[in-house]
Write a protein that holds these residues in place. Structure first.
Motif, PDB file in Angstrom:
ATOM      1  N   SER A 191       0.816  -1.215   0.000  1.00 42.88           N
ATOM      2  CA  SER A 191       0.000   0.000   0.000  1.00 42.88           C
ATOM      3  C   SER A 191       0.845   1.258   0.000  1.00 42.88           C
ATOM      4  CB  SER A 191      -0.925   0.016   1.228  1.00 42.88           C
ATOM      5  OG  SER A 191      -0.179   0.074   2.422  1.00 42.88           O
ATOM      6  N   GLY A 192       2.186   1.092   0.084  1.00 44.39           N
ATOM      7  CA  GLY A 192       3.064   2.254   0.098  1.00 44.39           C
ATOM      8  C   GLY A 192       2.811   3.223  -1.042  1.00 44.39           C
ATOM      9  N   PRO A 193       2.762   2.735  -2.294  1.00 39.22           N
ATOM     10  CA  PRO A 193       2.502   3.650  -3.404  1.00 39.22           C
ATOM     11  C   PRO A 193       1.156   4.352  -3.307  1.00 39.22           C
ATOM     12  CG  PRO A 193       3.398   1.590  -4.205  1.00 39.22           C
ATOM     13  CD  PRO A 193       3.099   1.387  -2.750  1.00 39.22           C
ATOM     14  N   LEU A 194       0.222   3.771  -2.556  1.00 41.49           N
ATOM     15  CA  LEU A 194      -1.094   4.403  -2.438  1.00 41.49           C
ATOM     16  C   LEU A 194      -1.032   5.702  -1.637  1.00 41.49           C
ATOM     17  CD1 LEU A 194      -3.430   1.325  -1.869  1.00 41.49           C
ATOM     18  CD2 LEU A 194      -2.974   2.568  -3.979  1.00 41.49           C
ATOM     19  N   ALA A 195       0.106   5.940  -0.962  1.00 41.83           N
ATOM     20  CA  ALA A 195       0.265   7.209  -0.254  1.00 41.83           C
ATOM     21  C   ALA A 195       0.239   8.373  -1.237  1.00 41.83           C
ATOM     22  CB  ALA A 195       1.576   7.209   0.532  1.00 41.83           C
ATOM     23  N   ALA A 196       0.569   8.082  -2.500  1.00 45.83           N
ATOM     24  CA  ALA A 196       0.595   9.132  -3.528  1.00 45.83           C
ATOM     25  C   ALA A 196      -0.724   9.254  -4.275  1.00 45.83           C
ATOM     26  CB  ALA A 196       1.711   8.847  -4.529  1.00 45.83           C
ATOM     27  N   VAL A 197      -1.727   8.460  -3.896  1.00 48.30           N
ATOM     28  CA  VAL A 197      -2.994   8.445  -4.643  1.00 48.30           C
ATOM     29  C   VAL A 197      -3.683   9.798  -4.621  1.00 48.30           C
ATOM     30  CG1 VAL A 197      -5.357   7.543  -4.604  1.00 48.30           C
ATOM     31  CG2 VAL A 197      -3.426   5.979  -4.508  1.00 48.30           C
ATOM     32  N   GLN A 198      -3.686  10.445  -3.462  1.00 52.94           N
ATOM     33  CA  GLN A 198      -4.352  11.748  -3.354  1.00 52.94           C
ATOM     34  C   GLN A 198      -3.738  12.756  -4.324  1.00 52.94           C
ATOM     35  OE1 GLN A 198      -4.414  13.361   0.598  1.00 52.94           O
ATOM     36  NE2 GLN A 198      -5.695  15.108   0.049  1.00 52.94           N
ATOM     37  N   LYS A 199      -2.422  12.712  -4.421  1.00 51.44           N
ATOM     38  CA  LYS A 199      -1.738  13.611  -5.352  1.00 51.44           C
ATOM     39  C   LYS A 199      -2.063  13.251  -6.796  1.00 51.44           C
ATOM     40  CE  LYS A 199       2.846  15.433  -6.508  1.00 51.44           C
ATOM     41  NZ  LYS A 199       4.302  15.385  -6.190  1.00 51.44           N
ATOM     42  N   VAL A 200      -2.136  11.946  -7.080  1.00 51.75           N
ATOM     43  CA  VAL A 200      -2.477  11.493  -8.432  1.00 51.75           C
ATOM     44  C   VAL A 200      -3.869  11.978  -8.818  1.00 51.75           C
ATOM     45  CG1 VAL A 200      -2.968   9.458  -9.855  1.00 51.75           C
ATOM     46  CG2 VAL A 200      -0.960   9.480  -8.368  1.00 51.75           C
ATOM     47  N   LEU A 201      -4.811  11.834  -7.918  1.00 49.67           N
ATOM     48  CA  LEU A 201      -6.185  12.249  -8.201  1.00 49.67           C
ATOM     49  C   LEU A 201      -6.287  13.772  -8.350  1.00 49.67           C
ATOM     50  CD1 LEU A 201      -8.082   9.904  -5.705  1.00 49.67           C
ATOM     51  CD2 LEU A 201      -7.981   9.702  -8.196  1.00 49.67           C
ATOM     52  N   LYS A 202      -5.507  14.494  -7.555  1.00 51.10           N
ATOM     53  CA  LYS A 202      -5.563  15.953  -7.606  1.00 51.10           C
ATOM     54  C   LYS A 202      -4.936  16.504  -8.869  1.00 51.10           C
ATOM     55  CE  LYS A 202      -4.156  20.080  -5.009  1.00 51.10           C
ATOM     56  NZ  LYS A 202      -3.461  20.593  -3.796  1.00 51.10           N
ATOM     57  N   GLU A 203      -3.776  15.951  -9.254  1.00 48.06           N
ATOM     58  CA  GLU A 203      -3.036  16.481 -10.397  1.00 48.06           C
ATOM     59  C   GLU A 203      -3.272  15.700 -11.690  1.00 48.06           C
ATOM     60  OE1 GLU A 203       1.064  16.670  -9.312  1.00 48.06           O
ATOM     61  OE2 GLU A 203       0.712  17.967  -7.557  1.00 48.06           O
ATOM     62  N   LYS A 204      -4.010  14.577 -11.570  1.00 42.93           N
ATOM     63  CA  LYS A 204      -4.247  13.716 -12.738  1.00 42.93           C
ATOM     64  C   LYS A 204      -2.924  13.315 -13.382  1.00 42.93           C
ATOM     65  CE  LYS A 204      -8.871  15.508 -13.742  1.00 42.93           C
ATOM     66  NZ  LYS A 204      -8.986  16.194 -12.455  1.00 42.93           N
ATOM     67  N   ASP A 205      -1.954  12.945 -12.533  1.00 42.48           N
ATOM     68  CA  ASP A 205      -0.588  12.652 -12.968  1.00 42.48           C
ATOM     69  C   ASP A 205      -0.101  11.415 -12.199  1.00 42.48           C
ATOM     70  OD1 ASP A 205       2.082  12.560 -13.590  1.00 42.48           O
ATOM     71  OD2 ASP A 205       2.582  14.516 -12.734  1.00 42.48           O
ATOM     72  N   THR A 206       0.226  10.348 -12.930  1.00 41.90           N
ATOM     73  CA  THR A 206       0.638   9.093 -12.301  1.00 41.90           C
ATOM     74  C   THR A 206       2.152   8.960 -12.156  1.00 41.90           C
ATOM     75  OG1 THR A 206       0.632   7.993 -14.459  1.00 41.90           O
ATOM     76  CG2 THR A 206      -1.397   7.854 -13.138  1.00 41.90           C
ATOM     77  N   SER A 207       2.895  10.041 -12.319  1.00 40.77           N
ATOM     78  CA  SER A 207       4.361   9.954 -12.279  1.00 40.77           C
ATOM     79  C   SER A 207       4.894   9.535 -10.911  1.00 40.77           C
ATOM     80  CB  SER A 207       4.989  11.290 -12.685  1.00 40.77           C
ATOM     81  OG  SER A 207       4.594  12.319 -11.796  1.00 40.77           O
ATOM     82  N   THR A 208       4.090   9.695  -9.857  1.00 45.21           N
ATOM     83  CA  THR A 208       4.539   9.295  -8.523  1.00 45.21           C
ATOM     84  C   THR A 208       4.219   7.833  -8.220  1.00 45.21           C
ATOM     85  OG1 THR A 208       2.470  10.157  -7.605  1.00 45.21           O
ATOM     86  CG2 THR A 208       4.384  11.622  -7.574  1.00 45.21           C
ATOM     87  N   LEU A 209       3.614   7.130  -9.183  1.00 46.47           N
ATOM     88  CA  LEU A 209       3.323   5.708  -9.011  1.00 46.47           C
ATOM     89  C   LEU A 209       4.226   4.887  -9.946  1.00 46.47           C
ATOM     90  CD1 LEU A 209      -0.584   5.536  -8.854  1.00 46.47           C
ATOM     91  CD2 LEU A 209       1.026   5.256  -6.968  1.00 46.47           C
ATOM     92  N   PRO A 210       4.984   3.942  -9.433  1.00 45.08           N
ATOM     93  CA  PRO A 210       5.824   3.092 -10.288  1.00 45.08           C
ATOM     94  C   PRO A 210       4.977   2.015 -10.968  1.00 45.08           C
ATOM     95  CG  PRO A 210       6.144   2.503  -7.987  1.00 45.08           C
ATOM     96  CD  PRO A 210       5.195   3.662  -7.995  1.00 45.08           C
ATOM     97  N   PHE A 211       4.770   2.155 -12.277  1.00 46.03           N
ATOM     98  CA  PHE A 211       3.903   1.235 -13.005  1.00 46.03           C
ATOM     99  C   PHE A 211       4.400  -0.214 -12.985  1.00 46.03           C
ATOM    100  CE2 PHE A 211       2.653  -0.840 -17.035  1.00 46.03           C
ATOM    101  CZ  PHE A 211       1.291  -0.910 -16.819  1.00 46.03           C
ATOM    102  N   PRO A 212       5.705  -0.481 -13.230  1.00 45.30           N
ATOM    103  CA  PRO A 212       6.154  -1.880 -13.215  1.00 45.30           C
ATOM    104  C   PRO A 212       5.846  -2.588 -11.898  1.00 45.30           C
ATOM    105  CG  PRO A 212       7.850  -0.483 -14.160  1.00 45.30           C
ATOM    106  CD  PRO A 212       6.818   0.436 -13.577  1.00 45.30           C
ATOM    107  N   MET A 213       6.018  -1.869 -10.792  1.00 46.70           N
ATOM    108  CA  MET A 213       5.759  -2.483  -9.492  1.00 46.70           C
ATOM    109  C   MET A 213       4.265  -2.710  -9.282  1.00 46.70           C
ATOM    110  SD  MET A 213       7.376  -1.401  -5.817  1.00 46.70           S
ATOM    111  CE  MET A 213       7.390  -2.565  -4.456  1.00 46.70           C
ATOM    112  N   ALA A 214       3.429  -1.830  -9.837  1.00 43.30           N
ATOM    113  CA  ALA A 214       1.979  -2.005  -9.716  1.00 43.30           C
ATOM    114  C   ALA A 214       1.526  -3.277 -10.428  1.00 43.30           C
ATOM    115  CB  ALA A 214       1.251  -0.790 -10.284  1.00 43.30           C
TER     116      ALA A 214
END
Length: 265
Positions: A191-214
């Motif tokens: 769930s560590g990457p989910l700490a960045a979810v709020q920022k992703v939803l606010k900025e509509k930018d997934t750069s703070t989420l590592p896709f390969p690890m997801a």
């Protein structure tokens, strides 16, 4: 003559009844012994029971598949590490997944040793090694605004607690204690990457989420959930079902917002 015949039939019936009763008692005794052996055998006994229930091919798949998927998961951050080195900074990436990966590897190697589960041991050696490598890289290039004291402290405390449980508790109690601790560590790791979810939803930018690890998280947790359910170990399937949900949430964010900004970061 009839009396003798009747006595012979009664004797035969009595012998047959005794033989049936004796066979039933023997069968019950054998079943009890097999059940006791399976219980005493820990994971080995559960694997033997699963082979009888699901078949050897399914059991082999679920013994081999999870460690392979785990290696994919543990190696998946390499792409992110290359980006970090190229950019010279970790940006907004959190450190928690990497500290928890190292702690997770140590914990489940210990749990596997206590339960005699070679599948767990084999899978988590690289988790410890690669997790430490990722933490080292992260610290070298960390963004000054990123907090590292908390994730490092959490991992250190958890590792020391596991070592203390292993050394100081009876085996059965240590299995339960480390298993429950492992549930918390696995949830934190996934769930560590989910700490960045709020920022992703606010900025509509997934750069703070590592896709390969997801992606690796989703597939890995699906396999480990199936393996845990097969051997009936809630300490394995419980946190991995939650990790599976975490991976699905992360992938849904990529499906919603795409990769455009992540690539330009």
């Amino acid at each position: 003559m009839r009396t003798l015949t009747r006595l012979g039939l009664q004797k035969s019936r009595s012998m047959l009844t005794g033989a049936v009763a004796s066979t039933a008692l023997m069968s019950k005794s054998v079943f009890a012994q097999e059940t006791a052996a399976a219980a005493a055998g820990g994971t080995a006994g559960k694997i033997a029971a699963a082979k009888a229930l699901y078949g050897a091919n399914v059991v082999t798949l679920l013994q081999v598949g999870p460690p392979i998927c785990a290696q994919v998961l543990f190696l998946s951050p390499l792409a992110t590490m290359r980006e970090i080195k190229a950019n010279g900074t970790t940006g907004g990436l959190p450190m928690l997944p990497y500290t928890m990966m190292a702690c997770n590897g140590f914990l489940w190697m210990t749990y596997g040793t206590l339960t005699g589960d070679s599948t767990l041991i084999a899978a988590n050696v690289s988790a410890l090694v690669m997790g430490l490598f990722y933490c080292s890289t992260f610290m070298k290039y960390k963004n000054p605004d990123v907090q590292v004291a908390q994730p490092v402290g959490m991992a250190a405390v958890a590792a020391l607690a596991v070592a203390g449980m292993y050394a100081g508790l009876p085996q059965a109690q240590a299995i339960d204690a480390i298993g429950m601790t492992g549930c918390g560590v696995v949830v934190a790791m996934f769930s560590g990457p989910l700490a960045a979810v709020q920022k992703v939803l606010k900025e509509k930018d997934t750069s703070t989420l590592p896709f390969p690890m997801a992606v690796a998280t989703t597939v890995n947790c699906a396999f480990w959930s199936a393996y845990g359910l097969m051997i009936g170990d809630p300490y394995i399937y419980g946190p991995n079902l939650l990790g599976l949900c975490s991976g699905i949430v992360q992938l849904s964010l990529f499906a919603r917002f795409g990769f455009g900004k992540a690539k330009s970061a």
